[in-house]
Design a protein around this motif. Structure first.
Motif, PDB file in Angstrom:
ATOM      1  N   SER A 480       0.858  -1.178   0.000  1.00 33.68           N
ATOM      2  CA  SER A 480       0.000   0.000   0.000  1.00 33.68           C
ATOM      3  C   SER A 480       0.896   1.229   0.000  1.00 33.68           C
ATOM      4  O   SER A 480       1.704   1.413   0.924  1.00 33.68           O
ATOM      5  CB  SER A 480      -0.895  -0.015   1.246  1.00 33.68           C
ATOM      6  OG  SER A 480      -1.505   1.243   1.461  1.00 33.68           O
ATOM      7  N   VAL A 482       1.911   5.111   0.346  1.00 40.96           N
ATOM      8  CA  VAL A 482       1.430   6.243   1.138  1.00 40.96           C
ATOM      9  C   VAL A 482       2.329   7.441   0.903  1.00 40.96           C
ATOM     10  O   VAL A 482       3.518   7.314   0.617  1.00 40.96           O
ATOM     11  CB  VAL A 482       1.371   5.910   2.647  1.00 40.96           C
ATOM     12  CG1 VAL A 482       0.406   4.767   2.893  1.00 40.96           C
ATOM     13  CG2 VAL A 482       2.753   5.582   3.204  1.00 40.96           C
ATOM     14  N   GLU A 488      -0.759   6.322   6.109  1.00 45.19           N
ATOM     15  CA  GLU A 488      -0.328   5.002   6.561  1.00 45.19           C
ATOM     16  C   GLU A 488      -1.197   4.497   7.708  1.00 45.19           C
ATOM     17  O   GLU A 488      -1.686   3.355   7.695  1.00 45.19           O
ATOM     18  CB  GLU A 488       1.132   5.073   7.002  1.00 45.19           C
ATOM     19  CG  GLU A 488       1.717   3.752   7.452  1.00 45.19           C
ATOM     20  CD  GLU A 488       3.191   3.867   7.773  1.00 45.19           C
ATOM     21  OE1 GLU A 488       3.666   3.116   8.635  1.00 45.19           O
ATOM     22  OE2 GLU A 488       3.877   4.715   7.152  1.00 45.19           O
ATOM     23  N   GLU A 492      -4.130   1.375   7.256  1.00 46.76           N
ATOM     24  CA  GLU A 492      -3.960   0.153   8.042  1.00 46.76           C
ATOM     25  C   GLU A 492      -5.135  -0.074   8.985  1.00 46.76           C
ATOM     26  O   GLU A 492      -5.438  -1.206   9.345  1.00 46.76           O
ATOM     27  CB  GLU A 492      -2.639   0.209   8.804  1.00 46.76           C
ATOM     28  CG  GLU A 492      -1.445   0.141   7.868  1.00 46.76           C
ATOM     29  CD  GLU A 492      -0.118   0.066   8.588  1.00 46.76           C
ATOM     30  OE1 GLU A 492      -0.118  -0.048   9.836  1.00 46.76           O
ATOM     31  OE2 GLU A 492       0.927   0.128   7.909  1.00 46.76           O
ATOM     32  N   SER A 501       2.853  -1.303   4.227  1.00 43.56           N
ATOM     33  CA  SER A 501       2.785   0.101   3.823  1.00 43.56           C
ATOM     34  C   SER A 501       4.155   0.563   3.344  1.00 43.56           C
ATOM     35  O   SER A 501       5.166   0.346   4.023  1.00 43.56           O
ATOM     36  CB  SER A 501       2.332   0.978   4.996  1.00 43.56           C
ATOM     37  OG  SER A 501       1.016   0.675   5.368  1.00 43.56           O
TER      38      SER A 501
END
Length: 733
Positions: A480, A482, A488, A492, A501
């Motif tokens: 993911s 960010v 972040e 999450e 992340s």
């Protein structure tokens, strides 16, 4: 003499009448008269009309001694009209904001045509809004006759989507007959006689769709009136030899209209359908032009009612057989596809194949597009394939961009073998994540409003959203991306899945961070901005407290006028509103006239580069725009409602990137006074950038490609995700 005489026939609409009259009298354009005709309504409509007349001298009320019906009620208002143009408004419909001003401007622009046809949208009782599907017919700047543009007659043949020059109506002696379908013998003669017709590609009227339907959806023998109404049209044409060439068209229209009425289960009593067919067939034969071939769909009218019934039965049987055949073919194809997929899923992954998608397969856009560009430069050995929803999305792609269409055999082949998957929206549920594949989720910017699992406590915001399914699809994410620590933490929490992340920054913002004067100049030229103008970008977001998401908080025409001649107002709608009625409510027309620039379809980063200042409510593009270190104004006149309905991770009015306006008056003052770019604005923006542009350094896309696709160790102390022990993975060096 007023510009518009608005004639409103009223009968048993007391629940809707206030909204109708308020939509008219509340218009910014005030050069009107309203002639309200109380058609002996048995409810409280008469008293409501009298109350409005007592408050507003533009309203005149006629109380008819007996109920005469819609058409003759309109006729009763005609002798009292003194305006240049006649507007027949049904009393349960409403005008859209700014409609009369737009109509007046278009009339002036086209030199006072005989008829001006405008657009409308259906508003359903359950809250939905649907634009006229033939709106494209109105997208012309020409003034024409029906013979020059006959497609204008394909529009709904009603009286209320047009305004009529009064002296034209009086000269031709047009009036409404009694009975059902009274619009037919008005609209056809008017449109065929008009020497100058103009159009306005703007939604000026909301056509209310009642839960119980209109009077034309009731079961009654009054539907037989349609025959006499068409007979009136034919008599009109017969009396004017110059219109004789329209007979084949009208003959076909009559047949289609009558067959449509006959096909509806709720129009005629079953015992009357045979008689209706016979009368239609008689009229069809009587008015058939010599030497004209009858269209295939209307040949049933040349036979008897038994043949009509048999043909309908055969049609239903044929459709059922066709449906079963399609199901059988689909099942066979699915079996073949499953077999092929099973084989492919046992073959090794293609280590050099990357698949991309953005915004539900709408094109080469956003963060995935930025990563794609970097991959082509830094990893030329990779085969990069885009997934698109349809061929229309491929129209503007460079010729060397490879793509497949969603759910096609080619789509299945590439997604079953690819190693890399890059998307800012979840992939379809049927896509199988294979061991060893790498799914990179880029998101669509920094989150302000609630997302993912956080929507579970917001039932209004999750209308139509299956959160558990969303999370199951997010379980496929490996990484993911960010742009800041806020994102972040939010991702999450909102997506409690097993991804890592990556503090890469937002790839789509690389062009903003690295942009120079030439890039800005090119972006402004793309939008057609005059040299020296201050560009104000207005980018509103959607609302979850309104079905469809559209809430008009600012009138763009008024804002553009208040900004002044040395400013260009650029408007960019939220992507979810781009294909709905929002643009038809005035934006497209304002763009055509050069009042504003509609940049909804332009590349986002180009639009941001062109702007000197961003005005937004709660759109996440404020986080992107902050990278440019230019002024931002937050227009938060409905912040409490927005936050209550959707939920927000940040109180953007307390931690704003610039000044906050709570009303249009405050917004206008910020620009009139120059406060929008003062020292306080710069101070607020600096704090905002420090928090939300934390990892954007112009190298995000490169960082993703080098680390995840090429396996290179990132610069600095960060390590590969599989080796990482620190939460500071991929902090930019």
């Amino acid at each position: 003499m007023p510009r518009f005489s608005i004639i409103v026939p009223v009968f048993k609409v007391q629940g809707y009448l206030h909204a109708c009259l308020d939509s008219v009298l509340g218009q910014s354009y005030r050069d009107i008269e309203v002639i309200a005709v109380d058609d002996r309504s048995p409810d409280g409509c008469g008293e409501i009309l009298d109350a409005y007349a007592a408050r507003d001298d533009r309203v005149r009320v006629l109380h008819l001694p007996e109920n005469v019906g819609l058409g003759r009620a309109r006729n009763a208002g005609l002798p009292h009209a003194t305006g240049d143009y006649l507007f027949f408004l049904d009393s349960d419909d409403t005008l859209t904001p700014g409609a009369l001003r737009a109509l007046a401007d278009r009339l002036e622009e086209t030199g006072d045509p005989d008829v001006l046809v405008f657009d409308y949208a259906r508003t359903h009782w359950w809250g939905g809004t649907r634009r006229n599907v033939l709106a494209h017919v109105l997208a012309t700047e020409d003034v024409f006759t029906a013979a020059e543009r006959p497609e204008i007659l394909d529009l709904l043949m009603v009286v209320w989507n047009k305004v009529y020059r009064r002296d034209f109506v009086e000269r031709e002696g047009f009036t409404f007959p009694p009975g059902y379908y009274e619009d037919t013998p008005w609209t056809f003669p008017v449109m065929l006689s008009a020497e100058r017709i103009a159009t306005l590609d703007r939604i000026c009227l909301y056509y209310r769709q009642r839960r119980q339907g209109s009077i034309l959806s009731t079961t009654s023998r009054k539907h037989f009136d349609v025959h006499e109404q068409y007979a009136r049209v034919f008599r009109f044409v017969d009396a004017r030899p110059a219109l004789a060439h329209w007979r084949p068209f009208l003959h076909a229209k009559m047949g289609e209209h009558c067959l449509d009425i006959l096909s509806k289960p709720d129009r005629l009593p079953p015992s009357d359908k045979g008689e209706f067919f016979r009368r239609t067939a008689e009229m069809f034969r009587a008015h058939r032009p010599e030497g004209v071939r009858v269209p295939a769909g209307l040949r049933v009218l040349e036979g008897g009612y038994a043949g009509y019934l048999a043909r309908r039965q055969a049609g239903r049987a044929g459709r059922e057989l066709g449906r079963r055949a399609r199901q059988a073919r689909g099942a066979a194809a699915a079996r073949v596809a499953r077999g092929r997929s099973a084989l492919n899923l046992h073959r090794p992954l293609d280590a050099d194949l990357a698949v991309y998608s953005a915004f539900s397969h709408r094109g080469v856009l956003g963060d995935p597009a930025a990563i794609h560009r970097a991959a082509r430069e830094l990893a030329p050995h990779l085969r990069n394939v885009w997934v698109l929803a349809g061929e229309e999305q491929a129209a503007g792609l460079p010729p060397d961009t490879e793509y497949v269409l969603l759910d096609s055999p080619d789509y299945r082949r590439v997604t079953e073998r690819a190693t890399y998957f890059v998307n800012n929206v979840n992939w379809p549920g049927a896509l199988v994540k294979r061991p060893g594949s790498v799914h990179v989720h880029t998101h669509q910017g920094t989150p302000l409003k609630y997302m993912g699992a956080d929507l579970l406590g917001r039932p209004g915001a999750r209308l139509g959203v299956d959160v558990p399914r969303m999370l199951r699809r997010a379980d496929r994410w490996d990484y993911s991306l960010v742009a800041n620590r806020h994102s972040e933490l939010v991702w999450e929490r909102a997506f409690p899945c097993h991804f890592t992340s990556l503090r890469t920054g937002s790839p789509r913002n690389d062009v903003l961070v690295g942009a120079g004067p030439d890039d800005v100049r090119a972006a402004r030229e793309r939008l057609g901005v005059p040299d020296g103008d201050t560009v104000v970008l207005y980018a509103p977001t959607r609302r979850d407290y309104r079905r469809g998401g559209l809430v008009e908080r600012i009138d763009p025409a008024r804002f553009a006028a208040d900004l002044g001649d040395d400013h260009t107002l650029v408007v960019r709608l939220h992507p979810s509103l781009a294909d709905g009625p929002a643009r038809g409510l005035g934006l497209a027309e304002l763009h055509r006239r050069g009042v504003v620039v509609d940049a909804t379809d332009e590349p986002l980063q180009d639009v941001l580069l062109a702007a000197d200042v961003l005005v937004t409510d709660y759109s996440s593009i404020m986080f992107d725009y902050a990278n440019l270190d230019r002024p931002i104004v937050i227009h938060a006149d409905d912040w409490d409602a927005f936050r209550a309905s959707r939920g927000a991770y940040v109180d953007i009015t307390a931690e704003a990137p610039g000044h906050v306006s709570r009303s249009y008056r405050e917004l206008a003052w910020l620009f009139d006074s120059g406060t929008w770019r003062d020292e306080e604005s710069a101070r607020l923006r600096s704090a905002f950038r420090a928090r939300y542009c934390e990892f954007d350094d112009g190298r995000a896309a490169e960082r993703v490609v080098r680390t995840l696709m090429l396996g290179e160790a990132p610069s600095g102390a960060a390590r590969l995700p599989s080796q990482a022990t620190s939460p500071d993975l991929l902090i930019p060096s």
